[in-house]
Design a protein around this motif. Structure first.
Motif, mmCIF file in Angstrom:
data_model
loop_
_atom_site.group_PDB
_atom_site.id
_atom_site.type_symbol
_atom_site.label_atom_id
_atom_site.label_comp_id
_atom_site.label_asym_id
_atom_site.label_seq_id
_atom_site.Cartn_x
_atom_site.Cartn_y
_atom_site.Cartn_z
ATOM 1 N N GLN A 442 64.772 -77.239 -47.256
ATOM 2 C CA GLN A 442 64.831 -77.631 -48.788
ATOM 3 C C GLN A 442 65.344 -76.470 -49.452
ATOM 4 N N CYS A 443 66.280 -76.799 -50.387
ATOM 5 C CA CYS A 443 66.593 -75.544 -51.399
ATOM 6 C C CYS A 443 65.337 -75.385 -52.253
ATOM 7 N N ASP A 444 65.383 -73.803 -52.298
ATOM 8 C CA ASP A 444 64.125 -73.377 -52.916
ATOM 9 C C ASP A 444 64.312 -73.602 -54.359
ATOM 10 N N HIS A 445 65.256 -73.771 -55.027
ATOM 11 C CA HIS A 445 65.600 -73.990 -56.685
ATOM 12 C C HIS A 445 65.608 -75.457 -57.038
ATOM 13 N N CYS A 446 66.061 -76.281 -55.964
ATOM 14 C CA CYS A 446 66.567 -77.572 -56.419
ATOM 15 C C CYS A 446 65.580 -78.541 -55.660
ATOM 16 N N ASP A 447 65.622 -79.795 -56.251
ATOM 17 C CA ASP A 447 64.683 -80.966 -55.442
ATOM 18 C C ASP A 447 65.894 -81.485 -54.494
ATOM 19 N N ARG A 460 73.551 -74.381 -47.184
ATOM 20 C CA ARG A 460 74.170 -74.122 -48.178
ATOM 21 C C ARG A 460 73.583 -75.514 -49.317
ATOM 22 N N CYS A 461 73.019 -75.200 -50.645
ATOM 23 C CA CYS A 461 72.799 -76.103 -51.604
ATOM 24 C C CYS A 461 73.884 -76.545 -52.441
ATOM 25 N N HIS A 462 74.411 -77.840 -52.377
ATOM 26 C CA HIS A 462 75.421 -78.307 -52.835
ATOM 27 C C HIS A 462 75.057 -78.567 -54.661
ATOM 28 N N HIS A 463 74.016 -78.083 -55.051
ATOM 29 C CA HIS A 463 73.862 -78.407 -56.553
ATOM 30 C C HIS A 463 73.622 -76.917 -57.135
ATOM 31 N N CYS A 464 73.533 -76.068 -56.450
ATOM 32 C CA CYS A 464 73.347 -74.602 -57.126
ATOM 33 C C CYS A 464 73.865 -73.486 -56.168
ATOM 34 N N GLN A 465 73.878 -72.381 -56.287
ATOM 35 C CA GLN A 465 74.772 -71.423 -55.494
ATOM 36 C C GLN A 465 74.136 -71.044 -54.116
#
Ligand code: ADP
Ligand code: ZN
Ligand code: ZN
Length: 730
Positions: A442-447, A460-465
């Motif tokens: 999971q992204c640590d910063h996004c759901d 890579r998260c496609h919602h944040c960097q």
């Protein structure tokens, strides 16, 4: 002494009052037009602001008013309709006027730079070019017109030829000549001789557009390859012949290199192109060429809409349905909607072109506000493709492809033809799963889950960097048994290489294509391929490229759009399917489309296959009317996000309570609800939706709402925004 109301580029929905600079006399101040730049003290800094209006008095005590530092422009560099457009947009979108006006200047001028390009020369204006002989009573002025008809010249040359500066000035004052920099290419309209003869439908559209006087909006509806661009070119040639300029907006220039090239081939140096790859100096130069009338056609993306023109005579919006026209953050304007407003203010025609028009535009045709021209025949190819729906339920898929699609690919390749596979997901796999314990990255910063990018060895998260290396062990159970779920283009490419070992495979997505040059190269390679190849790609492929040898299109997976909560999902899916399938059979040979789905019974598929896009759109409009959604009602979204898990919701709840007392009973408030992506970049996100029936003074409520939000107390780190006519619901 008058007060200057100045907009500065700060997130404040108001102007600021200043006294004129000490050294300015009243006469000069009385002549200042809205749009001139003024340097002002702001807090401890100096800012470049823009004059919005003058007023006799201020609400602020005169002793507390500061003086402006200097007036930068004596006359406004922005045309009157453009200033009006900015004011209107600021009002409509409830967005700070300073931030809107800033968009109308190129970055160099925002910093206060001078707009003077060396004007060592003189050339004729469009009026000068066509002025009949004998219009000048002075023989010397008439002689100078004749002289300049041969060629523009520097003042020094003209002086040597016996034309003194008062003769030159007289021509300039009468509007027949204008100063120019002579180190630049001359803007001559070089019509190439290779233009095709228009067919009847094209000719009708061109003729009617040429007859439009003042504001008129038209939809040019025709499938890709039906010759819309040819209509734009011809309509623009007419505009130029009248001495006016044309603005052409496209969704993304980098993705349509062929379009820019065609405009340049046709109109030569008279074309300016604004795109994100320009330096500040280049940008300022194109802006100045438009502003002074040196260029006749400006091609650009969304923000080019805010360019000043000396005399705008036509606006063209290509692919008007494209969501790239909507700015998704900051000043959330829709360039198509504002372009229509601009055409009204400039009193000029506007042409919207698409193979799959938006429901907003179709509704405007149905209710008679827009003209409608249809191009029914493809300029080159004969037939539309045939469809096959493949039910993939319970099938074993290879590389995400069903047996039917693989067989169809083989059959196409064996004839030396090309197959295009559409997969709207980048990366390798959308989820990394531990096979032994079920842990998911999971992204640590996004759901949201991290996407596997195998070649880069990264998640890579496609919602944040956020990104990190691929883990070697599961952090939960130390296992190394990884499973990647789902197929992205990167993974499909690898799998296709083993399924079709001797076939060239071209992948087109934002990970493989970084520049226009790269895209050009790949498109060239595909068009030069003689023995068959596979093309694999995302949305990028749906954008009007002319791939003549593709006879099979495989739509690998669009099921996610069937279940989207976005009320435009079905419209988008219809547009996407129509556009992507339109890639098939563009050349001489007929094309086929294979659509894979887990829901072969879905209405949207049946409609796209059985009906023409227009009828599909009409059915969808009916449904919208039933629910009061746009274009039948107006939608506004309020967003709030905060590091505190509850603050955003609390804030919007408080807002809702206030709104309930402000808004009429037939207005609907929904929420606050957690956003579909409830956490992004470390912030918890909440949304409040407002749906109102269309009525005249809706702006009034928008402003009440924006004012309420601005006044409501909240934690410092909470951020809120308001999105009028939203397109993004994540
Ligand atoms: P669209 O913009 O609708 O995709 P284009 O204007 O790009 O269509 O036309 C597709 C192709 O057909 C182009 O190569 C164009 O030069 C050609 N074409 C367009 N109109 C005609 C015509 N009337 N006669 C011959 N060729 C044409
Ligand atoms: Zn594990
Ligand atoms: Zn993230």
């Amino acid at each position: 002494m008058p007060i200057l109301k100045i907009a500065v580029a700060k997130p404040l929905r108001t102007t600021f009052d200043y006294l004129p600079p000490a050294d300015c006399d009243d006469k000069l101040i009385a002549q200042l037009q809205p749009g001139v730049r003024v340097e002002v003290p702001f807090g401890t800094r100096r800012l470049i602001g823009v004059l919005v209006s003058r007023a006799p008095e201020s609400d602020v005590q005169r002793t507390k008013l500061k003086r402006a530092i200097r007036i930068i422009d004596t006359t406004s560099l922005l045309s009157k309709p453009l200033v009006e457009l900015c004011l209107w947009a600021s009002h409509y979108y409830a967005h700070p006027i300073g931030e809107v006006l800033t968009l109308a200047f190129p970055p160099l001028l925002r910093k206060g730079a001078n707009n003077r390009t060396p004007s060592n020369g003189v050339r004729l204006t469009a009026e000068g070019q066509v002025a009949p002989q004998g219009i000048m009573r002075s023989p010397r002025q008439a002689a100078l017109i004749e002289r300049l008809r041969m060629q523009s010249a520097t003042r020094a040359t003209l002086k040597a030829e016996g034309f003194n500066s008062s003769i030159i000035k007289a021509l300039i004052d009468k509007g027949f000549a204008t100063p120019c920099g002579l180190d630049e290419p001359e803007s001559v309209t070089t019509l190439t001789e290779t233009r095709p003869e228009l067919n009847d439908e094209q000719a009708t559209a061109v003729k009617h557009i040429a007859q439009q006087r003042g504001f008129a909006a038209s939809l040019l509806y025709g499938i890709t390859g039906s010759g819309k661009t040819e209509v734009y070119l011809e309509a623009i040639a007419n505009t130029i012949a009248q001495g006016s300029q044309a603005l052409v907006l496209v969704p993304e220039i980098a993705l349509t290199p062929q379009t820019a090239a065609r405009f340049q081939e046709r109109f030569g140096a008279a074309v300016g192109v604004l795109h994100s790859g320009l330096t500040d100096v280049q940008r300022a130069r194109e802006w100045e060429r438009a502003q002074t009338g040196k260029l006749q056609v400006l091609l650009g993306t969304r923000s080019a809409l805010f360019t000043p023109f000396r005399k705008l005579g036509l606006i063209v919006i290509d692919e008007e349905h494209d969501s790239a026209y909507k700015q998704q953050d900051g000043f959330r304007y829709h360039a198509r909607d504002l372009a229509i407003k601009r055409a009204q203010l400039e009193r000029c025609p506007i042409v919207l072109g698409s193979a799959t028009p938006s429901l907003e535009t179709i509704s405007n045709v149905v209710n008679g506000r827009f003209q409608h021209y249809r191009l029914r025949t493809r300029a080159k190819a004969s037939r539309l493709p045939t469809w096959q729906i493949t039910d993939v339920r319970q099938q074993v898929l290879q590389a995400g492809l069903s047996k039917q699609l693989i067989d169809a690919c083989h059959a196409t390749l064996s004839k030396g033809e090309q197959a295009l596979l559409f997969l709207n997901r980048r990366g390798f796999a959308h989820t990394l799963l531990c096979h032994d314990c079920g842990w998911v990255a999971q992204c640590d910063h996004c759901d949201s889950r991290l996407v596997v990018h195998k070649r880069q060895h990264r998640l890579r998260c496609h919602h944040c960097q956020a990104q990190k290396p691929l883990p070697s062990h599961c952090p939960n159970c130390r296992s190394q048994q990884w499973q990647g779920l789902g197929y992205g283009t990167e993974r499909a490419e690898l799998a296709l290489q083993s399924l079709f070992p001797n076939t060239p495979i071209y992948r087109i997505d934002s990970d493989t294509i970084g520049s226009t040059a790269q895209l050009d190269q790949v498109l060239d390679a595909i068009n030069n391929n003689q023995s068959g190849c596979l093309i694999l790609g995302t949305q990028m492929l749906a954008k009007g490229h002319d791939l003549a040898k593709v006879t099979l299109v495989g739509i690998v997976d669009t099921d996610a759009l069937l279940f989207s909560s976005d009320f435009r999902a079905e419209e988008r899916l219809s547009q996407l399917l129509t556009q992507v399938s339109g890639r098939s059979g563009r050349g001489e040979k007929p094309g086929a489309v294979v659509l894979q789905t887990h829901h072969p019974e879905a209405d949207v598929f049946r409609r796209v296959i059985e009906q023409d896009y227009w009828d599909t759109a009409l059915s969808l409009l009916d449904e919208r009317q039933g629910s009061g959604l746009p274009p039948f009602g107006q939608l506004v979204m309020m967003h709030a996000d905060s590091k505190d898990p509850h603050e955003a919701e609390r804030f919007l709840n408080a807002a809702r309570q206030t709104f309930t007392s402000i808004l009429p009973a037939n207005h609907l408030l929904i929420g606050p609800l957690p956003a579909p992506l409830s956490k992004r970049a470390g912030k918890f996100r909440s949304q409040l939706t407002w749906l109102a029936p269309h009525e005249k003074n809706l702006h009034r409520y928008t402003h009440l709402i924006a004012d309420t939000l601005a006044r409501l107390p909240h934690k410092q780190e909470l951020a809120w925004s308001i999105d009028i006519d939203p397109y993004d619901f994540l």
